[in-house]
Design a protein around this motif. Structure first.
Motif: not given
Length: 510
Positions: A35-36, A49-51, A273-277, A295-299
């Motif tokens: 969810h968002t 650099d988030k989201g 969009g900094a997090n995804l639930g 939701v960050d740069k590791r993706l």
């Protein structure tokens, strides 16, 4: 408007992607809901650099690849907050949300920002189920686009969903929701949830855009406490990051007891969009676990190139505006800082005095009208539009002191809002009642008439500033706020304000 419930069978989503977490055997007796909420047109990663929507899809794909039953839900305000919406009116967000495969979407208040005709144009093209339990859209452009509830069959279980929206009065510009009939959300939530349970739902999930707690009217916590048939609330509007892993005292609770003592799960992801639930439901036992996934740069090494292909035609115009330099700021003004609120409040007073040709007693600006930060260094045209993206003009009005004091009391109850530097307001932190309110060091006289500069959104009584509607508007800017700011900065007329950041809390608890 005739409503019908939807009953949807669960579909298995098998996507071959690089997993973001440990691979596990798929379990048909589990339902995972991603969810968002309040993503606010944050298409690209933010300045920290988030989201970023491409990163979000990488996470979604990973979860779908690991689980048999996955749903994707948005709790409103997917738009407004970046040039992508200002320039393209929701088209980019709609295409991307279709590409991500949202199953359910509900309206936030900002979906109405460009009016119902534009909203209907975009939402007619959504692939998701459009859910609204307590808005009646008969005889509006949104008629027949929404259902009040839906059922989804997962294995041998039925999961019911309802959508609860806030009262538009006082928060949405009146012309932008004209004809929409609002139904009390508390009543609608309880009645519709009871119907779903009576029709065989094993679990009822409310997707809401009303805010977590202490909101005008009612909140997610209020609905949870007053309910008997709601099991999970997926919320939005208040930008609350509810982290079930955070066990500290005072943080938002993710489990609240309902009217019969059962536990209701409440989740929300924050904003932009900094997090995804993620909600993990054991369909056999009814046990629920939840978490926030950053939701960050590791993706970045697993993003879908198709997302970039959707964004690319729009990105060029956005980047052109974000690269057009118009001035310079010696300091950073963070979006949520006192100095940013003070800067815009003082600017509104300056422009208000020019509009009416004589000094203005004070100005008012709302925190919610500021949507981004101003970085130190070069200022770009796009940056200013991102900060103040709404089509608000500046107005000057005459208002009685008693109405002004009442409005300042409302602002205090909102834990402060923007006022010009010649004004000081002290309020009781427990009752939010005013202790002192002065203009140029003199107490505000209830019987005197004052000249106030503000934005037309507030002058119309929005952000619950109802007393401002009693004022008499005497002047209005022909341009919207962001265009006035761009012109002033380009001409160097804002340099004196930018070079003297005021960090004072002009409205403060005492």
């Amino acid at each position: 408007m005739k409503f019908s419930r939807l009953i949807i069978s669960a579909m298995t989503a098998l996507l071959v992607v690089s997993a973001c977490s440990t691979q596990r055997e798929k379990n048909p007796d589990r339902l995972v809901i991603l969810h968002t909420n309040d993503t606010h047109s944050a298409i690209e990663p933010d300045r920290h650099d988030k989201g970023g929507i491409a990163r979000r899809k990488a996470l979604i794909d990973s979860v779908r690849g690991e689980n048999e039953n996955v749903m994707l839900v948005d709790a409103g305000d997917a738009v407004q907050g970046s040039l992508y919406y200002t320039l393209f009116g929701g088209e980019v967000e709609r295409k991307l949300m279709n590409a991500l495969g949202y199953d359910i979407q509900i309206l936030g208040n900002h979906e109405f920002d460009k009016g119902m005709d534009q909203l209907a144009k975009e939402w007619k093209q959504l692939n998701a189920v459009r859910l609204s339990t307590n808005y009646d859209f008969s005889d509006t452009p949104l008629d027949s686009l929404f259902v009040p509830a839906m059922m989804k069959k997962v294995g041998d279980k039925l999961i019911g969903f309802i959508g609860i929206n806030l009262d538009p009065a006082g928060i949405i510009i009146e012309d932008n929701y004209k004809g929409v009939k609002y139904i009390d959300g508390m009543k609608a939530a309880n009645e519709e949830a009871a119907k779903l349970k009576a029709e065989g739902a094993d679990m009822v999930i409310a997707v809401t855009h009303i805010g977590y707690e202490d909101e005008p009217g009612y909140s997610d916590v209020d609905i949870a406490k007053g309910s008997k048939d709601i099991d999970i609330i997926i919320g939005g509007h208040s930008h609350t990051a509810i982290n079930p892993a955070d066990k500290r005292a005072g943080v938002p609770k993710w489990r609240v007891a309902n009217a019969v003592g059962d536990s209701v799960v409440i989740v929300q992801t924050g904003s932009s969009g900094a997090n995804l639930g993620e909600i993990d439901i054991d369909l056999n036992t009814g046990d629920v676990n939840a978490r926030l996934i950053p939701v960050d740069k590791r993706l970045d090494d697993r993003t879908d190139p198709n997302i970039d292909q959707i964004i690319a035609p729009y990105r060029q115009k956005v980047e052109e505006m974000r690269s057009k330099e118009i001035g310079n700021s010696p300091y950073e003004y963070d979006r949520k800082s006192a100095e940013m609120l003070n800067l815009l409040s003082d600017f509104v007073r300056v422009r208000g005095a020019e509009l009416c040709g004589k000094p203005v007693d004070l100005s008012i600006m709302n925190k919610g009208g500021i949507r981004n930060s101003l970085a130190a260094g070069a200022i770009t045209q796009g940056e200013i539009i991102d900060i103040a993206p709404f089509d608000n003009s500046i107005v000057v009005m005459d208002i009685k002191g008693s109405d002004l004091l009442e409005n300042l009391g409302i602002m205090a109850a909102q834990e402060g809002n923007g006022i010009s530097g010649n004004v000081e307001v002290l309020y009781d932190p427990s009752t939010k009642e005013l202790n002192r309110a002065t203009i140029d060091g003199k107490a505000i006289n209830p019987d005197k008439t004052y000249r106030l500069a503000t934005i037309d959104y507030l002058a119309a009584g929005n952000d619950y500033m109802e007393p401002l509607k009693r004022g008499t508007v005497i002047a209005r800017s022909p341009e919207v706020l962001y265009q006035i700011l761009i012109d002033y900065i380009s001409q160097g007329k804002l340099d004196s304000l930018l070079s003297k950041p005021d960090k004072a809390q002009r409205m403060r608890a005492f």
